[in-house]
Design a protein around this motif. Structure first.
Motif, PDB file in Angstrom:
ATOM      1  N   TYR A   1       0.860  -1.190   0.000  1.00 34.66           N
ATOM      2  CA  TYR A   1       0.000   0.000   0.000  1.00 34.66           C
ATOM      3  C   TYR A   1       0.895   1.237   0.000  1.00 34.66           C
ATOM      4  O   TYR A   1       1.905   1.282   0.712  1.00 34.66           O
ATOM      5  CB  TYR A   1      -0.901  -0.005   1.233  1.00 34.66           C
ATOM      6  N   PRO A   2       0.563   2.246  -0.793  1.00 32.78           N
ATOM      7  CA  PRO A   2       1.470   3.398  -0.962  1.00 32.78           C
ATOM      8  C   PRO A   2       1.920   4.078   0.328  1.00 32.78           C
ATOM      9  O   PRO A   2       3.067   4.503   0.450  1.00 32.78           O
ATOM     10  CB  PRO A   2       0.648   4.358  -1.826  1.00 32.78           C
ATOM     11  N   ASP A   3       1.018   4.196   1.301  1.00 34.26           N
ATOM     12  CA  ASP A   3       1.352   4.911   2.538  1.00 34.26           C
ATOM     13  C   ASP A   3       1.334   3.948   3.719  1.00 34.26           C
ATOM     14  O   ASP A   3       0.266   3.551   4.203  1.00 34.26           O
ATOM     15  CB  ASP A   3       0.362   6.058   2.791  1.00 34.26           C
ATOM     16  N   PHE A   4       2.535   3.578   4.198  1.00 36.95           N
ATOM     17  CA  PHE A   4       2.617   2.655   5.320  1.00 36.95           C
ATOM     18  C   PHE A   4       2.432   3.393   6.640  1.00 36.95           C
ATOM     19  O   PHE A   4       2.878   4.522   6.813  1.00 36.95           O
ATOM     20  CB  PHE A   4       3.980   1.949   5.334  1.00 36.95           C
ATOM     21  N   SER A   5       1.745   2.719   7.594  1.00 36.53           N
ATOM     22  CA  SER A   5       1.565   3.283   8.935  1.00 36.53           C
ATOM     23  C   SER A   5       1.373   2.129   9.913  1.00 36.53           C
ATOM     24  O   SER A   5       1.101   0.989   9.519  1.00 36.53           O
ATOM     25  CB  SER A   5       0.332   4.192   8.982  1.00 36.53           C
ATOM     26  N   ASP A   6       1.496   2.432  11.219  1.00 30.78           N
ATOM     27  CA  ASP A   6       1.271   1.413  12.236  1.00 30.78           C
ATOM     28  C   ASP A   6      -0.173   0.921  12.189  1.00 30.78           C
ATOM     29  O   ASP A   6      -0.453  -0.244  12.472  1.00 30.78           O
ATOM     30  CB  ASP A   6       1.588   1.965  13.628  1.00 30.78           C
ATOM     31  N   ARG A   7      -1.092   1.811  11.836  1.00 33.83           N
ATOM     32  CA  ARG A   7      -2.490   1.416  11.723  1.00 33.83           C
ATOM     33  C   ARG A   7      -2.669   0.391  10.602  1.00 33.83           C
ATOM     34  O   ARG A   7      -3.400  -0.584  10.748  1.00 33.83           O
ATOM     35  CB  ARG A   7      -3.367   2.648  11.452  1.00 33.83           C
ATOM     36  N   LEU A   8      -1.969   0.607   9.500  1.00 32.42           N
ATOM     37  CA  LEU A   8      -2.022  -0.341   8.384  1.00 32.42           C
ATOM     38  C   LEU A   8      -1.436  -1.689   8.801  1.00 32.42           C
ATOM     39  O   LEU A   8      -1.913  -2.748   8.376  1.00 32.42           O
ATOM     40  CB  LEU A   8      -1.257   0.215   7.181  1.00 32.42           C
ATOM     41  N   LEU A   9      -0.430  -1.646   9.661  1.00 33.00           N
ATOM     42  CA  LEU A   9       0.214  -2.869  10.142  1.00 33.00           C
ATOM     43  C   LEU A   9      -0.784  -3.785  10.836  1.00 33.00           C
ATOM     44  O   LEU A   9      -0.677  -5.014  10.777  1.00 33.00           O
ATOM     45  CB  LEU A   9       1.357  -2.512  11.095  1.00 33.00           C
ATOM     46  N   LEU A  10      -1.791  -3.194  11.474  1.00 34.09           N
ATOM     47  CA  LEU A  10      -2.803  -3.982  12.167  1.00 34.09           C
ATOM     48  C   LEU A  10      -3.593  -4.872  11.210  1.00 34.09           C
ATOM     49  O   LEU A  10      -4.131  -5.901  11.612  1.00 34.09           O
ATOM     50  CB  LEU A  10      -3.765  -3.051  12.928  1.00 34.09           C
ATOM     51  N   LEU A  11      -3.648  -4.463   9.946  1.00 33.42           N
ATOM     52  CA  LEU A  11      -4.358  -5.263   8.945  1.00 33.42           C
ATOM     53  C   LEU A  11      -3.727  -6.643   8.791  1.00 33.42           C
ATOM     54  O   LEU A  11      -4.421  -7.623   8.496  1.00 33.42           O
ATOM     55  CB  LEU A  11      -4.346  -4.527   7.587  1.00 33.42           C
ATOM     56  N   GLY A  12      -2.425  -6.711   9.013  1.00 34.37           N
ATOM     57  CA  GLY A  12      -1.725  -7.991   8.902  1.00 34.37           C
ATOM     58  C   GLY A  12      -1.682  -8.776  10.198  1.00 34.37           C
ATOM     59  O   GLY A  12      -1.068  -9.850  10.247  1.00 34.37           O
ATOM     60  N   PHE A  13      -2.338  -8.272  11.253  1.00 33.19           N
ATOM     61  CA  PHE A  13      -2.268  -8.938  12.558  1.00 33.19           C
ATOM     62  C   PHE A  13      -2.788 -10.378  12.539  1.00 33.19           C
ATOM     63  O   PHE A  13      -2.259 -11.224  13.273  1.00 33.19           O
ATOM     64  CB  PHE A  13      -3.015  -8.139  13.628  1.00 33.19           C
ATOM     65  N   PRO A  14      -3.819 -10.696  11.743  1.00 35.66           N
ATOM     66  CA  PRO A  14      -4.271 -12.099  11.704  1.00 35.66           C
ATOM     67  C   PRO A  14      -3.141 -13.091  11.405  1.00 35.66           C
ATOM     68  O   PRO A  14      -3.188 -14.240  11.857  1.00 35.66           O
ATOM     69  CB  PRO A  14      -5.330 -12.103  10.593  1.00 35.66           C
ATOM     70  N   TRP A  15      -2.126 -12.638  10.650  1.00 34.56           N
ATOM     71  CA  TRP A  15      -0.982 -13.512  10.363  1.00 34.56           C
ATOM     72  C   TRP A  15      -0.315 -13.969  11.653  1.00 34.56           C
ATOM     73  O   TRP A  15       0.190 -15.098  11.732  1.00 34.56           O
ATOM     74  CB  TRP A  15       0.033 -12.780   9.484  1.00 34.56           C
ATOM     75  N   GLY A  16      -0.327 -13.103  12.660  1.00 35.01           N
ATOM     76  CA  GLY A  16       0.281 -13.434  13.945  1.00 35.01           C
ATOM     77  C   GLY A  16      -0.442 -14.562  14.660  1.00 35.01           C
ATOM     78  O   GLY A  16       0.077 -15.110  15.645  1.00 35.01           O
ATOM     79  N   ILE A  17      -1.635 -14.884  14.187  1.00 38.40           N
ATOM     80  CA  ILE A  17      -2.391 -16.010  14.732  1.00 38.40           C
ATOM     81  C   ILE A  17      -2.323 -17.213  13.791  1.00 38.40           C
ATOM     82  O   ILE A  17      -2.047 -18.329  14.208  1.00 38.40           O
ATOM     83  CB  ILE A  17      -3.868 -15.614  14.969  1.00 38.40           C
ATOM     84  N   THR A  18      -2.543 -16.951  12.497  1.00 38.46           N
ATOM     85  CA  THR A  18      -2.628 -18.066  11.541  1.00 38.46           C
ATOM     86  C   THR A  18      -1.282 -18.738  11.278  1.00 38.46           C
ATOM     87  O   THR A  18      -1.223 -19.965  11.156  1.00 38.46           O
ATOM     88  CB  THR A  18      -3.223 -17.591  10.204  1.00 38.46           C
TER      89      THR A  18
END
Length: 218
Positions: free
Chosen positions: A177-194
């Motif tokens: 995604y063009p603009d990275f942020s910590d909020r955007l990082l949360l979108l990938g949080f499910p990976w931390g479970i799966t």
């Protein structure tokens, strides 16, 4: 493969799977602490890259073990999964070694400008290496789906692998995604479970397979 070899591979797969699970959980915890600003430089980088690097070898060995115990009629899929796992391993290892052995030491010495181009910053070369690596990990797990039956414990391993594979597009969005942020990082949080769940389920599968081999031998 004879009984003794099969047992050895199952045992190796179990140990590797537990190792991959532990390092992945450690990575997730460090990532959370990093986002919450609870660890500072240089330990934030040492821990995030160190735990990430720690995942590589055990996960690769876990997938190698899976290929070795897969029945011949399904080996195409386990081989495909192993190939994608190796692609993951090459990309992320190159990244983490560069960050830990080149970029970080120069930051500490005050000569960061000399290696700035190698730093893993959003949308940099090694950022893309990291992204492609984890995308390949997801594809590897999707390829391995065909190895497992849809019954018994294998269906749960299959489900865990599918869940992690389906999270892969979210990982791609976080990285590209063009603009990275910590909020955007949360979108990938499910990976931390799966991801750790899939690694652990496969490890348990190896343990169950080992016990099954022992029971049939006796």
């Amino acid at each position: 493969m004879n009984t003794s070899q099969n047992n050895s591979v199952n045992k190796a797969g179990f140990i590797a799977g537990v190792g991959a699970f532990c390092f992945t959980i450690a990575y997730v915890l460090v990532q959370i602490l990093q986002v919450l600003k609870m660890i500072a430089f240089p330990w934030d980088e040492v821990l995030i890259y160190g735990t990430s690097l720690g995942i590589v070898i055990p996960f690769t060995l876990e997938m190698l073990a899976l290929h070795y115990i897969t029945p011949p009629d399904k080996k195409f899929w386990s081989h495909a999964a192993l190939i994608f796992t190796m692609m993951y391993a090459v990309f992320v290892t190159a990244n983490y070694i560069v960050q830990l052995a080149t970029v970080l030491p120069n930051k500490l010495k005050g000569t960061y400008e000399l290696v700035k181009i190698l730093d893993q910053t959003p949308h940099s070369l090694f950022w893309d290496f990291d992204a492609v690596g984890y995308i390949f990990m997801g594809i590897a797990m999707l390829a391995a789906l065909q190895v497992f039956c849809k019954t018994g414990f294998e269906k749960w391993v299959r489900f865990a692998f599918l869940a992690n594979g389906l999270v892969t597009p979210l990982i791609a969005v976080v990285y590209f995604y063009p603009d990275f942020s910590d909020r955007l990082l949360l979108l990938g949080f499910p990976w931390g479970i799966t991801a750790p769940s899939a690694m652990l389920m496969l490890a348990i599968f190896f343990k169950k397979s080992e016990n099954k081999v022992k029971d049939s031998y006796h």
